[in-house]
Design a protein around this motif. Structure first.
Motif, PDB file in Angstrom:
ATOM      1  N   LEU A 153       0.817  -1.210   0.000  1.00  0.00           N
ATOM      2  CA  LEU A 153       0.000   0.000   0.000  1.00  0.00           C
ATOM      3  C   LEU A 153       0.850   1.260   0.000  1.00  0.00           C
ATOM      4  CD1 LEU A 153      -2.936  -0.969   2.387  1.00  0.00           C
ATOM      5  CD2 LEU A 153      -2.957  -0.805  -0.111  1.00  0.00           C
ATOM      6  N   SER A 154       1.961   1.242   0.709  1.00  0.00           N
ATOM      7  CA  SER A 154       2.803   2.441   0.735  1.00  0.00           C
ATOM      8  C   SER A 154       3.459   2.715  -0.614  1.00  0.00           C
ATOM      9  CB  SER A 154       3.859   2.344   1.846  1.00  0.00           C
ATOM     10  OG  SER A 154       4.738   1.272   1.591  1.00  0.00           O
ATOM     11  N   SER A 155       3.430   1.724  -1.516  1.00  0.00           N
ATOM     12  CA  SER A 155       3.989   1.935  -2.857  1.00  0.00           C
ATOM     13  C   SER A 155       2.934   2.383  -3.872  1.00  0.00           C
ATOM     14  CB  SER A 155       4.658   0.650  -3.354  1.00  0.00           C
ATOM     15  OG  SER A 155       3.678  -0.343  -3.629  1.00  0.00           O
ATOM     16  N   GLN A 156       1.653   2.431  -3.454  1.00  0.00           N
ATOM     17  CA  GLN A 156       0.572   2.833  -4.356  1.00  0.00           C
ATOM     18  C   GLN A 156       0.433   4.357  -4.361  1.00  0.00           C
ATOM     19  OE1 GLN A 156      -0.994   0.301  -6.236  1.00  0.00           O
ATOM     20  NE2 GLN A 156       0.713  -0.715  -5.234  1.00  0.00           N
ATOM     21  N   GLU A 157      -0.188   4.863  -5.416  1.00  0.00           N
ATOM     22  CA  GLU A 157      -0.397   6.307  -5.550  1.00  0.00           C
ATOM     23  C   GLU A 157      -1.532   6.769  -4.639  1.00  0.00           C
ATOM     24  OE1 GLU A 157      -1.846   9.546  -8.911  1.00  0.00           O
ATOM     25  OE2 GLU A 157      -1.326   7.521  -9.543  1.00  0.00           O
ATOM     26  N   VAL A 158      -1.281   7.780  -3.844  1.00  0.00           N
ATOM     27  CA  VAL A 158      -2.298   8.340  -2.948  1.00  0.00           C
ATOM     28  C   VAL A 158      -3.239   9.212  -3.776  1.00  0.00           C
ATOM     29  CG1 VAL A 158      -2.712   9.855  -0.965  1.00  0.00           C
ATOM     30  CG2 VAL A 158      -0.750   8.282  -0.960  1.00  0.00           C
TER      31      VAL A 158
END
Length: 193
Positions: free
Chosen positions: A177-182
């Motif tokens: 999740l921390s690698s996904q685009e916010v």
């Protein structure tokens, strides 16, 4: 005697057929355009606003063509709506109203996405996706604000199909999740695609 047993058997089958809540959406999520149909006629058939149907299909005008596949908004059964209400209550308890709407929107976006199951029930029960399913808090009743948030998310379908994930980075760690685009941050939750 045989006729009486037959009637009891038919009645029993009818009760069993109609007693259990459905776990799939009320209709398929696509519609194939037929000759003579319009956005307006299709929206009336499915009971959804024409503007929402346009938004679901990225249409800036009302032109459609026979054979074209149109995405339809998710129209949940009563049991699915109740399940979504309870998920929003458990996942976004203590969050703002906007955060609750966004949580419900993520579930609806997943139903529309090819990456996830095709019903609200299946999205919510898809493995380890939602902690309330795992810890049992999904069985607690939803409050009025969560129910209103779900109604708004249902009416809003098609206008924001970006967010497919959310989490609270202060409570959960996920390299994926921390690698996904916010897409947005609301309260303690980050929403991502």
């Amino acid at each position: 005697m045989f006729k009486k047993m037959l009637m009891v058997g038919i009645a029993t089958c009818s009760v069993l057929t109609f007693s259990f809540p459905t776990q799939s959406s009320a209709h398929a999520n696509t519609h194939t355009v037929q000759k003579g149909e319009s956005i307006y006629k299709i929206s009336m058939k499915y009971g959804v606003p024409a503007k929402q149907l346009q938004a679901m299909n990225n249409k800036s005008n009302v032109e459609i063509y026979p054979g074209e596949q149109l995405q339809l908004p998710v129209v949940p059964s009563e049991s699915e709506k109740d399940l979504l209400d309870r998920l929003v209550e458990a996942e976004a308890k203590g969050e703002s109203y906007a955060g609750k709407v966004a949580v419900a929107t993520v579930v609806l976006n997943r139903v529309e996405s090819d990456r996830f199951p095709d019903s609200i029930y299946d999205v919510i029960h898809d493995g380890y996706q939602f902690s309330p399913v795992l810890n049992g808090t999904i069985h607690q009743p939803a409050g009025n604000e969560s129910k209103r948030a779900v109604q708004e998310a249902l009416a809003y379908q098609g206008y924001d199909r970006d967010s497919l994930f959310f989490y609270n980075p202060d409570k959960a760690q996920s390299s994926y999740l921390s690698s996904q685009e916010v897409t947005t941050v609301i309260g303690n939750h980050e929403f991502l695609r």
